[in-house]
Design a protein around this motif. Structure first.
Motif, PDB file in Angstrom:
ATOM      1  N   VAL A   1       1.841  65.667 -60.839  1.00  0.00           N
ATOM      2  CA  VAL A   1       1.866  66.274 -59.504  1.00  0.00           C
ATOM      3  C   VAL A   1       0.853  67.403 -59.354  1.00  0.00           C
ATOM      4  CG1 VAL A   1       3.732  67.919 -60.039  1.00  0.00           C
ATOM      5  CG2 VAL A   1       3.399  67.101 -57.686  1.00  0.00           C
TER       6      VAL A   1
ATOM      7  N   LYS B   1      10.249  66.499 -64.531  1.00  0.00           N
ATOM      8  CA  LYS B   1      10.721  66.705 -63.160  1.00  0.00           C
ATOM      9  C   LYS B   1      10.328  68.082 -62.633  1.00  0.00           C
ATOM     10  CE  LYS B   1      14.713  63.654 -63.789  1.00  0.00           C
ATOM     11  NZ  LYS B   1      16.191  63.521 -63.709  1.00  0.00           N
ATOM     12  N   ASN B   2      10.263  68.187 -61.307  1.00  0.00           N
ATOM     13  CA  ASN B   2      10.082  69.478 -60.649  1.00  0.00           C
ATOM     14  C   ASN B   2      11.254  69.695 -59.706  1.00  0.00           C
ATOM     15  OD1 ASN B   2       9.543  67.743 -58.526  1.00  0.00           O
ATOM     16  ND2 ASN B   2       7.559  68.637 -58.004  1.00  0.00           N
TER      17      ASN B   2
ATOM     18  N   ARG C   1       9.375  67.671 -53.667  1.00  0.00           N
ATOM     19  CA  ARG C   1       8.917  66.282 -53.627  1.00  0.00           C
ATOM     20  C   ARG C   1       8.604  65.776 -52.212  1.00  0.00           C
ATOM     21  NH1 ARG C   1      13.288  64.195 -58.215  1.00  0.00           N
ATOM     22  NH2 ARG C   1      12.817  65.916 -59.657  1.00  0.00           N
TER      23      ARG C   1
ATOM     24  N   ASP D   1      13.981  57.989 -56.059  1.00  0.00           N
ATOM     25  CA  ASP D   1      13.772  58.586 -57.380  1.00  0.00           C
ATOM     26  C   ASP D   1      12.802  57.781 -58.228  1.00  0.00           C
ATOM     27  OD1 ASP D   1      15.429  60.701 -56.837  1.00  0.00           O
ATOM     28  OD2 ASP D   1      17.182  59.872 -57.852  1.00  0.00           O
TER      29      ASP D   1
ATOM     30  N   CYS E   1       9.366  58.423 -57.051  1.00  0.00           N
ATOM     31  CA  CYS E   1       8.893  59.768 -57.415  1.00  0.00           C
ATOM     32  C   CYS E   1       8.524  59.852 -58.888  1.00  0.00           C
ATOM     33  CB  CYS E   1       9.950  60.818 -57.088  1.00  0.00           C
ATOM     34  SG  CYS E   1      10.163  61.134 -55.319  1.00  0.00           S
ATOM     35  N   TYR E   2       9.247  59.120 -59.726  1.00  0.00           N
ATOM     36  CA  TYR E   2       8.962  59.164 -61.160  1.00  0.00           C
ATOM     37  C   TYR E   2       7.599  58.569 -61.501  1.00  0.00           C
ATOM     38  CZ  TYR E   2      13.965  60.226 -61.614  1.00  0.00           C
ATOM     39  OH  TYR E   2      15.207  60.793 -61.511  1.00  0.00           O
TER      40      TYR E   2
ATOM     41  N   THR F   1       5.097  66.947 -51.074  1.00  0.00           N
ATOM     42  CA  THR F   1       3.987  66.207 -51.674  1.00  0.00           C
ATOM     43  C   THR F   1       3.815  64.850 -51.006  1.00  0.00           C
ATOM     44  OG1 THR F   1       4.248  67.295 -53.826  1.00  0.00           O
ATOM     45  CG2 THR F   1       3.109  65.180 -53.805  1.00  0.00           C
TER      46      THR F   1
ATOM     47  N   LEU G   1       5.447  62.192 -60.615  1.00  0.00           N
ATOM     48  CA  LEU G   1       5.861  63.563 -60.917  1.00  0.00           C
ATOM     49  C   LEU G   1       5.140  64.160 -62.125  1.00  0.00           C
ATOM     50  CD1 LEU G   1       9.714  63.688 -60.250  1.00  0.00           C
ATOM     51  CD2 LEU G   1       7.918  64.971 -59.090  1.00  0.00           C
ATOM     52  N   ASP G   2       4.841  63.359 -63.129  1.00  0.00           N
ATOM     53  CA  ASP G   2       4.179  63.884 -64.319  1.00  0.00           C
ATOM     54  C   ASP G   2       2.751  64.345 -64.035  1.00  0.00           C
ATOM     55  OD1 ASP G   2       5.275  63.337 -67.486  1.00  0.00           O
ATOM     56  OD2 ASP G   2       6.492  62.595 -65.824  1.00  0.00           O
TER      57      ASP G   2
ATOM     58  N   CYS H   1      10.711  61.119 -67.760  1.00  0.00           N
ATOM     59  CA  CYS H   1       9.906  61.704 -66.692  1.00  0.00           C
ATOM     60  C   CYS H   1      10.065  63.220 -66.633  1.00  0.00           C
ATOM     61  CB  CYS H   1      10.325  61.104 -65.351  1.00  0.00           C
ATOM     62  SG  CYS H   1       9.431  61.789 -63.953  1.00  0.00           S
TER      63      CYS H   1
END
Length: 232
Positions: free
Chosen positions: A225, A157-158, A163, A215, A218-219, A166, A222-223, A155
């Protein structure tokens, strides 16, 4: 209406308040406006009920350790990146030092197959990018099981501080819905707190494994976002 809590105070009122306590207090108080039932994920086509058409189906995976839990989530996108449904979750492996890569891979293949059988496909699988060895193990396990494996990648990440913003926007604009059955992800969002020492990031004490569930959820987005934020 796009913001609540600390984000409303900062971005609407212009007050640079300190982030403290529960991040999504409104969700903890009543999550019912953000939930969907299983039957809402179906649509009638030619007189038959079938799973609604998702433009993208994405799995997120967070690997567990001696005190953390291996967690899986599946999210479905509608109208490209306009709306996201959290569809499935899995975290059946116990928390123990005896869990090895084989046990994680077996649970992954089981969950992966379930998602493919129910939704027809999984477009991307995004595990925690911090563990290259485990990612390679998942790829090998999927290949051996005869299910897609070229779509498995670590993944992207930022900043962890970005997070919650968003997710807050997605919830308040009605763009994020969570299957009522995903009780662990619901609990994670409801219990996530701001860190007392670093108040702009979520606390990482992992009480009740809430960070493990947060997590993996979020994964699943995230790619993408940047595309998600463009629709805000």
């Amino acid at each position: 209406s796009m913001y609540k809590g600390v984000f409303y105070d900062r971005f609407i009122k212009g007050l640079w308040v300190v982030a403290a306590g529960l991040i999504f207090r409104y969700f903890a108080e009543d999550d019912s406006p953000y939930l969907v039932e299983d039957d809402e994920l179906y649509e009638t086509v030619n007189g038959k009920q079938k799973i609604r058409a998702f433009s993208k189906l994405v799995m997120g995976i967070d690997f567990g350790g001696s005190s953390s839990k291996t967690t899986f989530a599946l999210s479905g996108y509608v109208n490209k990146y306009q709306k996201i449904f959290v569809l499935e979750e899995d975290g059946n492996l116990p928390i123990t030092d005896n869990i090895d890569a084989k046990a994680i891979c077996n649970e992954f293949v089981k969950f992966y197959r379930h998602c493919i059988e129910k939704y027809g496909r999984v477009d991307w699988v995004f595990p925690d990018s911090a563990s290259t060895t485990m990612i390679n193990s998942l790829i090998s396990a999927a290949k051996e099981a005869g299910i897609p494996y070229r779509n498995i990648a670590g993944c992207r990440k930022n900043e962890v501080s970005e997070r919650p913003k968003t997710v807050d926007l997605l919830l308040n604009t009605g763009r994020l819905k969570i299957n009522k059955r995903c009780t662990n992800i619901r609990k994670a969002i409801a219990s996530l707190r701001w860190d007392e020492k670093e108040p702009d990031i979520p606390e990482d004490k992992n009480i009740g494994n809430c960070n493990d569930w947060w997590d993996c959820f979020c994964y699943t987005w995230l790619d993408f976002v940047e595309y998600i934020d463009l629709n805000m």
